[in-house]
Enzyme design. Sequence first.
Site, PDB file in Angstrom:
ATOM      1  CG  HIS A   1      44.036  51.020  30.849  1.00 13.28           C
ATOM      2  ND1 HIS A   1      42.589  51.683  31.040  1.00 13.28           N
ATOM      3  CD2 HIS A   1      44.333  50.606  32.012  1.00 13.28           C
ATOM      4  CE1 HIS A   1      42.348  51.311  32.257  1.00 13.28           C
ATOM      5  NE2 HIS A   1      43.321  50.385  32.925  1.00 13.28           N
ATOM      6  CD  GLU A   2      47.498  48.618  32.483  1.00 12.27           C
ATOM      7  OE1 GLU A   2      47.971  49.194  33.612  1.00 12.27           O
ATOM      8  OE2 GLU A   2      46.481  47.603  32.476  1.00 12.27           O
TER       9      GLU A   2
ATOM     10  CG  HIS B   1      47.038  52.744  35.633  1.00  9.24           C
ATOM     11  ND1 HIS B   1      45.813  53.707  36.206  1.00  9.24           N
ATOM     12  CD2 HIS B   1      46.150  51.734  34.994  1.00  9.24           C
ATOM     13  CE1 HIS B   1      44.596  52.982  36.324  1.00  9.24           C
ATOM     14  NE2 HIS B   1      44.980  51.784  35.476  1.00  9.24           N
TER      15      HIS B   1
END
Length: 462
Positions: free
Chosen positions: A21-22, A25
């Site tokens: 997820h990170e 980003h």
Amino acid sequence: MSFLTEILAFVVAIGVLVVVHEYGHYSVARLCGVKVLRFSIGFGKPLVQWVSPKTGTVWTIAALPLGGYVKMLDERETVEGESIRAADLPHTFNRQPVARRIAIVAAGPVANFLLAIALFAAVFASGVMEPAAILATPAPNTLAARAGFEGNETIVALRRAQSSEAHPVRSWSDLRWQLLGGAFDQQHLVLSARDGEGTFDFPLDLSQVKNQDVDDDFMSKLGFEPGGGTLSVVGVAPGSAAQKAGLVAGDRVQAIDGKPADNATALIAVIKSHAGQPVTLQIQRGTGAQATSLPVVLVPLAQRDEASGQTVGRIGAELATRVPSVKVRYGPLESLRLGAQRTWELSVYSLRMFGRMIIGEASLKNLSGPVTIADYAGKSARLGLSAFLSFLALVSISLGVLNLLPIPVLDGGHLLYYLVEAVTGTAISERWQLVLQRAGLVCIVALSAIALFNDLARLIHF
């Protein structure tokens, strides 16, 4: 050992999902020219930390592994009196065009969906053993019983009543997902099933299914349980009704009161409904030439069920069902297509379930917290790699959907701000953002509290 397995599986699952997820980003931020100051897995005190010589990003693994974050250079987050160098201003997040900010924020959930597609595709391509779509004798008055199923039918296809396009059913899992979709849309379905005499169509009216019944146990409520296997006694409690009647470990239950028994759930339902009343089990004892078939009459002991508060029958025997399995395997392209399709279906299901919980059409008991996730992580890990990867894909989808909800604090809340800015040409004021952030935090705390309460309720059964 079981507890350690759960903890290890939970840490691995959360670690993988947070990193993916990170990194979504992070990678899009870097692609858009934004300077990333810190990439942290976990919160709290750093355990391991290093600095990338190329980008200057501080990479951190922290003590509390329940999340993570990517900190980008932003003029709104500078310490009072501190300033950003003029050369770095073009690389701040807040100075990026709104389209880039939307891409950076959306990249995290998108990464979770892509991970789920890849994991499902890997499972489909490698092949997985699943229970065959053979139906056990349905409980009386269930939808399956009213549709005409008697048990031991193999369901081979499913279609909408108004359509001629049939979807093949390869396994019990496949059947479950297709019935789940039909139950949500309250459709009239036609199931094609094969038995010893041929293939027949069975109409199934799912418009009768209440929204509250669409939960983890909805297949049992419909009357669908895996069948075609063997039901065995694996343990008998001392002094129990089962022991007094003469049941012993290793006995195979063939029938109860003259009706075939090949599923523990159906047998338990009959026993619960016969508290203090005699029931007759037809069992097979021994193997090979030494096997004998004999009747066993027992009287279930009447006890109060802590979950429902009702008086039910119990015999004090531990049962195990062994059902026929099939290996489901697909080619690479078909696996990828099915992975994307399963990810889409689960995402839509999650959103619809959450929406129905908000308006009161579905129970808040469907929310789960870290304790339940850890429990299922451990169970799936013990079942094998395919089961664990499927579990990981499921949680990855849940994480992606959760983060896209338009709740301030979450990615979806930020996306809502930027979409308003894109449409109106004006950014939402910092004052309103602060108010909305506080409201969003209240929502998250409330949801977390409900999920934690549900976890505890499942542990202590109240």
